[in-house]
Structure formats: C-alpha cells, structure tokens
Design a protein around this motif. Structure first.
Motif, PDB file in Angstrom:
ATOM      1  N   UNK A 260       8.382 -47.190 -28.896  1.00 21.49           N
ATOM      2  CA  UNK A 260       9.203 -48.330 -28.495  1.00 21.49           C
ATOM      3  C   UNK A 260      10.001 -48.082 -27.220  1.00 21.49           C
ATOM      4  N   UNK A 261      10.260 -46.814 -26.888  1.00 17.43           N
ATOM      5  CA  UNK A 261      11.162 -46.517 -25.781  1.00 17.43           C
ATOM      6  C   UNK A 261      10.496 -45.634 -24.738  1.00 17.43           C
ATOM      7  N   UNK A 262      11.103 -45.612 -23.540  1.00 15.80           N
ATOM      8  CA  UNK A 262      10.598 -44.761 -22.457  1.00 15.80           C
ATOM      9  C   UNK A 262      10.711 -43.287 -22.851  1.00 15.80           C
ATOM     10  N   UNK A 263      11.839 -42.916 -23.545  1.00 23.94           N
ATOM     11  CA  UNK A 263      12.022 -41.530 -23.937  1.00 23.94           C
ATOM     12  C   UNK A 263      10.956 -41.093 -24.939  1.00 23.94           C
ATOM     13  N   UNK A 264      10.694 -41.968 -25.916  1.00 30.85           N
ATOM     14  CA  UNK A 264       9.655 -41.647 -26.905  1.00 30.85           C
ATOM     15  C   UNK A 264       8.280 -41.571 -26.232  1.00 30.85           C
ATOM     16  N   UNK A 265       8.044 -42.433 -25.258  1.00 29.85           N
ATOM     17  CA  UNK A 265       6.775 -42.422 -24.521  1.00 29.85           C
ATOM     18  C   UNK A 265       6.595 -41.097 -23.785  1.00 29.85           C
ATOM     19  N   UNK A 266       7.672 -40.591 -23.195  1.00 28.28           N
ATOM     20  CA  UNK A 266       7.558 -39.339 -22.442  1.00 28.28           C
ATOM     21  C   UNK A 266       7.175 -38.187 -23.362  1.00 28.28           C
ATOM     22  N   UNK A 267       7.788 -38.110 -24.544  1.00 29.31           N
ATOM     23  CA  UNK A 267       7.423 -37.057 -25.507  1.00 29.31           C
ATOM     24  C   UNK A 267       5.973 -37.203 -25.944  1.00 29.31           C
ATOM     25  N   UNK A 268       5.562 -38.444 -26.209  1.00 29.06           N
ATOM     26  CA  UNK A 268       4.195 -38.701 -26.658  1.00 29.06           C
ATOM     27  C   UNK A 268       3.185 -38.356 -25.567  1.00 29.06           C
ATOM     28  N   UNK A 269       3.498 -38.680 -24.345  1.00 30.22           N
ATOM     29  CA  UNK A 269       2.586 -38.401 -23.232  1.00 30.22           C
ATOM     30  C   UNK A 269       2.389 -36.895 -23.068  1.00 30.22           C
ATOM     31  N   UNK A 270       3.466 -36.137 -23.150  1.00 29.75           N
ATOM     32  CA  UNK A 270       3.359 -34.687 -23.018  1.00 29.75           C
ATOM     33  C   UNK A 270       2.545 -34.092 -24.175  1.00 29.75           C
ATOM     34  N   UNK A 271       2.712 -34.640 -25.371  1.00 29.79           N
ATOM     35  CA  UNK A 271       1.948 -34.157 -26.527  1.00 29.79           C
ATOM     36  C   UNK A 271       0.460 -34.408 -26.336  1.00 29.79           C
ATOM     37  N   UNK A 272       0.101 -35.579 -25.803  1.00 26.54           N
ATOM     38  CA  UNK A 272      -1.311 -35.899 -25.574  1.00 26.54           C
ATOM     39  C   UNK A 272      -1.908 -35.004 -24.497  1.00 26.54           C
ATOM     40  N   UNK A 273      -1.107 -34.683 -23.475  1.00 23.09           N
ATOM     41  CA  UNK A 273      -1.599 -33.822 -22.380  1.00 23.09           C
ATOM     42  C   UNK A 273      -1.961 -32.424 -22.873  1.00 23.09           C
ATOM     43  N   UNK A 274      -1.304 -31.979 -23.945  1.00 23.13           N
ATOM     44  CA  UNK A 274      -1.623 -30.659 -24.494  1.00 23.13           C
ATOM     45  C   UNK A 274      -3.043 -30.612 -25.061  1.00 23.13           C
ATOM     46  N   UNK A 275      -3.596 -31.768 -25.413  1.00 24.49           N
ATOM     47  CA  UNK A 275      -4.931 -31.855 -26.000  1.00 24.49           C
ATOM     48  C   UNK A 275      -5.977 -32.186 -24.945  1.00 24.49           C
ATOM     49  N   UNK A 276      -5.634 -33.052 -23.991  1.00 23.04           N
ATOM     50  CA  UNK A 276      -6.608 -33.501 -22.999  1.00 23.04           C
ATOM     51  C   UNK A 276      -5.914 -33.855 -21.698  1.00 23.04           C
ATOM     52  N   UNK A 277      -6.623 -33.717 -20.589  1.00 25.35           N
ATOM     53  CA  UNK A 277      -6.088 -34.116 -19.292  1.00 25.35           C
ATOM     54  C   UNK A 277      -6.124 -35.632 -19.121  1.00 25.35           C
ATOM     55  N   UNK A 278      -6.906 -36.275 -19.974  1.00 24.52           N
ATOM     56  CA  UNK A 278      -7.043 -37.733 -19.882  1.00 24.52           C
ATOM     57  C   UNK A 278      -6.354 -38.372 -21.089  1.00 24.52           C
ATOM     58  N   UNK A 279      -5.488 -39.341 -20.807  1.00 24.59           N
ATOM     59  CA  UNK A 279      -4.649 -39.954 -21.834  1.00 24.59           C
ATOM     60  C   UNK A 279      -4.830 -41.466 -21.808  1.00 24.59           C
ATOM     61  N   UNK A 280      -4.757 -42.082 -22.993  1.00 25.77           N
ATOM     62  CA  UNK A 280      -4.890 -43.533 -23.104  1.00 25.77           C
ATOM     63  C   UNK A 280      -3.644 -44.119 -23.748  1.00 25.77           C
ATOM     64  N   UNK A 281      -3.248 -45.301 -23.252  1.00 27.54           N
ATOM     65  CA  UNK A 281      -2.173 -46.082 -23.854  1.00 27.54           C
ATOM     66  C   UNK A 281      -2.789 -47.395 -24.325  1.00 27.54           C
ATOM     67  N   UNK A 282      -2.533 -47.763 -25.584  1.00 29.67           N
ATOM     68  CA  UNK A 282      -3.080 -49.015 -26.095  1.00 29.67           C
ATOM     69  C   UNK A 282      -2.079 -49.684 -27.028  1.00 29.67           C
ATOM     70  N   UNK A 283      -2.355 -50.956 -27.280  1.00 26.29           N
ATOM     71  CA  UNK A 283      -1.455 -51.747 -28.122  1.00 26.29           C
ATOM     72  C   UNK A 283      -1.393 -51.163 -29.521  1.00 26.29           C
ATOM     73  N   UNK A 284      -0.185 -51.108 -30.057  1.00 24.06           N
ATOM     74  CA  UNK A 284      -0.003 -50.670 -31.440  1.00 24.06           C
ATOM     75  C   UNK A 284      -0.224 -51.855 -32.367  1.00 24.06           C
ATOM     76  N   UNK A 285      -1.163 -51.687 -33.276  1.00 22.14           N
ATOM     77  CA  UNK A 285      -1.424 -52.736 -34.253  1.00 22.14           C
ATOM     78  C   UNK A 285      -0.586 -52.431 -35.478  1.00 22.14           C
TER      79      UNK A 285
END
Length: 855
Positions: A260-285
């Motif tokens: 929901x927030x920019x701060x939460x997005x930053x943590x999530x983005x860094x976590x995804x980068x640890x797995x792959x150099x390519x990251x996707x953002x999509x709508x939460x259902x």
C-alpha cells in the motif's frame, strides 16, 4: 571390537530382501560373552535405554558384543525416525568373528548409525559418556538431508503400491521408474514429459500472463520494472494495492503482496531483487490465495493457502508468539515436515509495520497478526483442502492455463474470494503458473483431507495395468551360466525384442558389447536396466556380486540355477561348503515374481531344495526323465524338460513339445552332454516365460557357439587337421563336464593346456589335474597372468601334485605365460589330434589362437 569390512547391500541379498549394512566384526575372548563383562549391559542401557533385548527369553547362549552393536545400530536408526526393523548377527567359522547385518532406509544414515553404535558400545565398555540426544539429532538431520522430499517420496510410494520398480539416480530427487524401454523419470514433481520450453515460459511471469490472457484466462494487469523508481511509477499507474515478484522466481521466494505504501514497496522491491534481476509489479487481487494442482487434463487437488499468522493473547510479544507457533513439531526448517517455521525477517517486519506493530509489540487478546501476505507453505503459511468445492468452470480455467503453458504437471495460483463461483463472476484471476509444484499442501494439508496426488502423477505416466517392467531373466549356478544366458538372449532376440545382457565377458545391448570384463555383478545389471533401448534383460548372476551388494533388481520373471559345484570359490567370504554356496545361489530363486518361474536342475540335490523357496512355479530339467524328482514333479502336473531319444522334450501333463538335438548346433548333434543341459535350461526358461515354441526352436537352431558369439565356451578351431577347443572351464565341476565331451571326439592324441586360479582352494586346484591326468596324453601347465594372492609358482606346484597318480598323461611340461603355452601345444599337433586349451585371458587367448589358425 574390530570392524574389518563394511558393505552396503543395495538389493535383495543373502540375509533378506531389505537394503542393509553388512560388517565383519571381530570380538576378543571376553567380548564374545558380555555376561563376563561386569555391568556392561547395565551401562549400555543407561546410555541407550531404548536398545532391544540382547537375548530373547528362553535362550541361554552367550551374547557377544557384536549382538549389542547390531541392536544399537538398528535402534539408533529407529529412534531417529527411520522405518527399519531387520537386523542379524551370525557367527562365522572363525572364532570370535561375526557377520553383523542391519537394515537401512538411507545408506548414509545406516553407515553413520553403525559408527555411532560402535562408539556407544565402546563408551559402555570404557564407562565413558555418550551423548544420545546429540547422536539422534545428528541422524535425524542426516536423514532429512538425504531422503526423498515429500513430493518425490509421495510419487515413489505410489509407484511401489503399483509394483513399479524405482531407482534413485542422484542424491537429489531425480528418480527412474521402471526398466529399459518402459522406464519413465521424474525430478520432484516434474516428469520426463515436462518440456524445457514450458518450464521456461512458467518461469517468465510476463510471458505467462501474455499467453494466459490470449487464451481468455483472467490475469491481473501489470508490467516488468527496471528500478525502484520504475516500480513506484508502475504502482501509481496500476493503483494500490500491488504485488511485487521476481519474474523468474518460484516457491513464493521474493514475493510480496498487498503493498500500500512507498516504504513497503521499497522493502518488497529489494526482496525481489535478491531472487532475480528482473522484477514485476502487478495489480493485487483481493481475496484468498488458492493453489490448484493440474495433472494432465485434470484438476486433482486444490488448497486455500493462508499467510503465516499469530493470534494475540494480550501477554506475549509478536516475537514470543512466533516462537510458540514454531515449537509445533509439524513445523520444520525444510520440506521434511508438513509445515515450515515462520521467519521474522525484513518482509515480516515490513508487514508488521503496515499493521502498526513491531516484533516487540504485545497484540491484544484475539488480535490476528499477519507476518506475510504471500501464503506459500515454504514461508510459514498453512493450507486448507478445498478440492471438493471447486466450481467446474474454475477447474476448467486452471486446466486451460496449464495446457496453454504446456505443462503436464502444473501448480496454478489463483486469487479470488471463493472457489464456489467462476473466476470471471467475482473478479478473480490466475496470478502464476508453476512447473514442479510442491505437493506438500495437498498431501498433508493443515486442515481437511490429504489427496492422493502421488497416485495421480503415477497414473499419468503409466497406463492401468502397466508397471514399467521388462522381461527379466537371471541365471545362476556354478557352470553353464554364460552359455545359457547367451542362448536365452538369442531366443528373445529371435522373438523381436531388443535384449540387454550381462555375463562374465561383458555387457551387451542388442548384440553390441558396450563394456568388457567380468560383468556378472549388480552394477552392470543396473546399467542394462537403465538403458532406454532394452526390451528384455538377461543377467548372469555370480556369487560374488550377490555377496558384495545383493541383486540389482527387486524380482525377476525367470530364475535359472544350472548346478551347484564344489569348485566355485569355496573358502572365500565365509562360504566354505556347498550348502553355504547353495544359500547364496538361492537368492535369485527367492526373488522370483509370484507369476514367474524357477528353472532348476533336477539331478542336483542343492537345486532341488530351492523349490521350496520359490514364490512362483518351478520347472525341473534333467536328461533322464525317469529321475525320481522329474517323475514326481511330472506326476503332480508340473512342467519338466528332459531328453527323449534324439529330442529335447518339454512336458506338462499329457502335452509335450519337442525339438531335435540335431537342430541345436551347440550340442553337436547331441554328443556334448553339458551343452545339452545348457540348452535344456534355456529352453525351459523361455517355455516358462511364455515364448512361442516355434520361436524357441528357431532361436536354438540359429544360435552359433563360436568365439564371436560365445567366447570361451567350447569354441572349436581347425588347426592343420587337428581339433583345437578353447574353453573357460576353471573348476573341477567344469572339467568333469568337459571330459565326456572330449572323450566323444575321436583323437589320435589328446593334449591339454591348463593353469589354475589362485583364489581357489588347494584341493580344487589339485583336483583339476587329477581329472585331466586320466584323460589326456600330454599336459602343458602354465602360470596365470594374475596369481590372485598366491606366491610365484605356487599354483604350478599344486597342479603337479594333482598329476602324481595320473593314469594316462605321459608328458608334462611347465611353461611361463599363457600364449607361449598355447604355441607349444599347437607346434606339436598332428592331423587327427585334439587339443583342449583352458584359457585364462579369454579375448586375448582366443585372438591368439585365431591368429595361429590363420597363419
């Protein structure tokens, strides 16, 4: 105690059908009876209270320390959770030396348990400490590391229920089911039909969404991002909440949802980068997270996955609540348990912050605290089975998604409010498609009933009634094994099958030798069963391989035992008598399939006794149909094979089938007795296996026993008008069988070239020349290339001793070197003479003789 040898018996063996560790343990005089060791058993039980009874009730014999070692090794495994029950300690002929056998479920665990048991017994003897808890923890951890995971294990268990054999090809989860051309392979929940392209598509989240959208399957909108700023821009375009995931991730690694927030997005983005150099953002259902398991064209299981959660009690902090939940024995650190421990990492901390908590906050009574938004079991989530509730249209959407990607086994992740309605009626969507899906949530859901997904995967690989097996015929005995194996293989080839064969000459696939040397052990047999171009397998099964490692297969269709002779390595590996040897040879008979058949020599009492050990039926063979065993067996309506006049006859009841000996070239028109017996054994095996009689007759008639097709098996050469016969006979029983054949061939002079195998008993080496000295005019003795533990010239002395009372031999020559001995014999031959060469280096000696003949 001293342990001098440790072996892993990886198949049915001398002791049992279980895999087992076999050791040779030497005990001192005092250790041969632990009752003489004051307080020993009490100290042992103080260190390991769960150890079994050292002596059964009603028995008074001395209990050696080897028995304590046996029970300790078995008990340690059992207490560590291994499914083992069998063990045994047997005294050898050598005073104070015992064979100790313990079952294992994983070889590494069994070996380590034996080492720890040795330390335990020693600590009881020395009255020193032994850390039982640490030992059991070590074994449990090792077992979890090396045993198959729950997904692969469930598939293997399902295959075993259907009688499908399996072989683990790596330390990981790569497993072969079935044999030869009928085999299939899996790696975890992937099969050999899971295409690499389909798996690559499933790993590419963006491409997966495009394909599913093209197929009309509901998917969330989104796009790949190249940086955090780009991720923030995508979140603004799509609108919160969003999901961040690595494009090529799996098992929920690096996935964060409901951001929901920019701060939460930053943590999530860094976590995804640890797995792959390519990251996707999509709508939460919004809604619940469901996993659908699609196998082939069917939805076979569905589960709702809930994120890791703790419930506040108004007393404990979040950290303490997580610690309490993680004490559940169902939660572990890997995939060995049904649930995974909850982790308090950066993602958990970020999710707590969204709920206005920290790890040290004390939630109110009943407050539901979510530690992660993604609900994968591998991150601490739970699963509830909902298979029976899935709407048919929703199931069809999941199957369509799997087929669009091209996966035969597929985990489809769905976000929606309920599985009771179609996706398009509730705004839900398919968010991921996974290759090699985990099966744990369906096998052992946290709530609801488990589903037989292993059985479904096996059913997708093997049609009903199929078990992945190919015809498997094994031949054991002292003499005649190799020729019998070759004739059986030739008949099966005549039937139109691609045959894999092992014998003491090598490994053959469709008649082509792919390995050389003595290949009559389990390693070569396993290689044949792994070959994809083999429709039927024929194995020579030697004593040594059975003792070293057991059989390469769990059961066979036909087991042939040609005979049990005195000269077959008696005195080695604690096999000292013919009775001991028969027990080893009997192993193949004990592992005949219930529908299979054992072919046994009716004139050999040791073979006859094996009848009672056969789970299937028995065919007896003998040249004399009036032999008591033959007559009784036939009177009971059972099958027998015998010689009647100039024919080999196969009879059951009043029905008989015949093949003329004149039509079986290896018998030389019925003049070579041991070849008649080999032919009877092979014909009985094929008859018992259900091969058409015309095919059997055709195969027997076209089998040629020359140096190319059956090297070292009574191979004939014409050398300047003299008959030269090369044979690999190397024990007294083989030579006794050769003598009548030699005597049936007219000759002016008979010459034999012989050596002796150094690993035979002295009396067996002497006996060979005792027999030959009464039949041959000239005897040329040579020393083998390898003395097999004997001193230089020792074998020649024993051979000379056997000739002391020779009735016929007038000329005896000693030669150094096999080829020189052959040349010496050939140089003195005249037309009409006969020379028997008992060869040692089969291929080389045959090539040398052929070269001399061609000159």
């Amino acid at each position: 105690m001293d342990v001098s040898r440790t072996r892993a018996l990886r198949g049915p063996n001398l002791w049992s059908r279980h895999t087992a560790i076999e050791t040779i343990v030497a005990c001192s005089e005092a250790e041969c009876n632990i009752a003489q060791l004051s307080g020993y058993e009490a100290r042992l039980r103080a260190r390991f209270p769960q150890i079994g009874l050292l002596q059964l009730n009603g028995h008074a014999e001395a209990v050696p320390m080897a028995r304590a070692l046996e029970l300790a090794a078995l008990g340690l495994q059992a207490q560590a959770g291994c499914p083992v029950t069998f063990s045994r300690t047997t005294a050898t002929q050598q005073q104070g030396v015992f064979q100790v056998v313990i079952e294992y479920s994983e070889e590494e665990v069994g070996r380590r348990a034996f080492t720890l048991a040795l330390q335990l017994c020693q600590s009881a003897s020395d009255d020193t400490p032994f850390d039982l808890a640490a030992a059991l923890a070590e074994l449990k951890e090792l077992d979890e590391d090396v045993r198959l995971g729950p997904s692969t294990g469930a598939i293997v268990d399902a295959a075993l229920v259907r009688g499908i054999p399996y072989r683990r090809l790596t330390q990981g989860s790569l497993v072969q089911f079935g044999w030869g051309s009928q085999q299939r392979r899996i790696q975890a929940a992937e099969t050999d039909r899971s295409g690499a392209i389909a798996e690559a598509i499933a790993q590419d989240k963006e491409l997966t969404k495009k394909l599913l959208d093209a197929a009309g399957v509901p998917v969330p909108i989104g796009r790949p991002v190249s940086s955090f700023d780009d991720a923030w821009a995508a979140m603004c375009e799509i609108g919160a909440p969003v999901v961040v995931k690595p494009i090529d991730g799996n098992q929920g690694k690096g996935v964060t949802v409901n951001i929901m927030s920019r701060e939460h997005l930053q943590t999530a983005y860094q976590s995804a980068l640890l797995i792959s150099d390519e990251v996707m953002v999509e709508r939460f259902i919004p809604g619940s997270d469901f996993r659908f398991l699609v196998i082939g064209n069917h939805l076979v299981a569905a589960a709702r996955r809930d994120p890791p959660t703790v419930i506040g009690d108004g007393v404990h902090t979040v950290r303490e609540l997580v610690e309490q939940v993680n004490t559940d024995p169902q939660r572990g650190s890997g995939h060995a348990t049904s649930l995974t421990k909850i982790r308090l990492d950066a993602i958990a901390v970020a999710r707590l912050a969204v709920q206005n908590y920290t790890v040290d906050s004390v939630p109110d009574m009943g407050a539901r605290v979510v530690l992660r938004n993604n609900a994968n079991l591998s991150t601490g989530g739970t699963a509830t089975d909902v298979t029976d509730d899935v709407h048919p249209e929703m199931a069809a959407s999941a199957v369509a998604a799997a087929q669009m990607i091209g996966l035969d086994i597929c985990g489809v992740d769905v976000m929606c409010d309920t599985v009771l309605r179609p996706l398009d009626k509730q705004g839900g969507g398919i968010v991921e498609v996974n290759a090699a899906p985990g099966l744990r949530m369906h096998l052992q859901p946290s709530y609801g009933k488990g589903r037989p997904v292993g059985e479904a995967i096996v059913a997708s690989m093997f049609e009903p009634g199929q078990n992945g097996r190919i015809p498997l015929i094994t031949v054991a005995g002292t003499n005649g094994k190799t020729t019998t194996v070759r004739l059986i293989a030739h008949i099966l080839t005549t039937r139109g099958l691609r045959v894999g064969m092992t014998n003491s000459d090598g490994v053959y696939i469709q008649g082509k030798r792919i390995d050389t040397g003595d290949c009559s052990g389990p390693k070569s047999a396993r290689n044949v069963l792994m070959h994809p171009d083999v429709d039927a397998a024929v194995f020579e099964t030697a004593r040594g391989g059975v003792l070293r490692e057991g059989l390469a297969f769990d059961r066979c269709d036909v087991a042939v035992v040609t005979n049990i002779g005195m000269g077959d390595h008696l005195g080695l590996n604690y096999i000292s008598t013919v009775e001991d040897l028969a027990v080893v040879k009997r192993v193949v008979v004990q592992n005949v399939a219930p529908h299979g058949v054992a072919v046994l020599n009716a004139t050999d009492p040791m073979c006859v006794k094996m009848r009672d050990s056969c789970p299937g039926s028995v065919i007896f063979f003998a040249r004399d149909r009036h032999h008591p065993v033959m007559a009784t067996h036939r009177a009971q309506g059972c099958r027998v094979v015998y010689v009647d006049g100039a024919d080999i006859v196969a009879t059951k009841g009043n029905a008989s089938l015949r093949v003329p000996l004149a039509n079986i070239p290896i018998t030389r028109n019925g003049t070579i007795g041991f070849q008649i017996e080999n032919a009877m054994a092979a014909i009985a095996a094929m008859w018992g296996h259900g091969v058409a009689w015309d095919t059997i007759c055709q195969g027997a008639a076209t089998f040629v026993n020359d140096a190319q097709t059956a090297p070292g098996r009574f191979n004939f050469f014409d050398y300047r008008g003299a008959n030269v016969i090369a044979d690999y006979g190397h024990n007294p029983d083989a030579i006794l069988a050769l003598v009548p054949a030699i005597e049936s061939i007219p000759a002016k002079k008979r010459v034999v070239v012989i050596s002796g195998a150094g690993d035979r008993r002295d009396e067996d080496i002497r006996r060979q020349t005792e027999i030959l000295g009464d039949v041959f005019d000239e005897i040329i003795l040579y020393q083998d290339q390898c003395q097999r533990g004997r001193e230089e010239g020792e074998v020649l002395v024993l051979l000379q001793q056997g000739l002391v009372h020779a009735k016929r031999a007038k000329k005896i020559i000693e030669i150094t070197g096999e080829f020189l001995a052959i040349d010496t014999a050939l140089a003195d031959l005249q037309s009409g003479d006969l020379c028997l060469v008992l060869i040692d280096q089969v291929d080389e000696a045959l090539a040398h003789i052929a070269m001399r003949v061609a000159e």
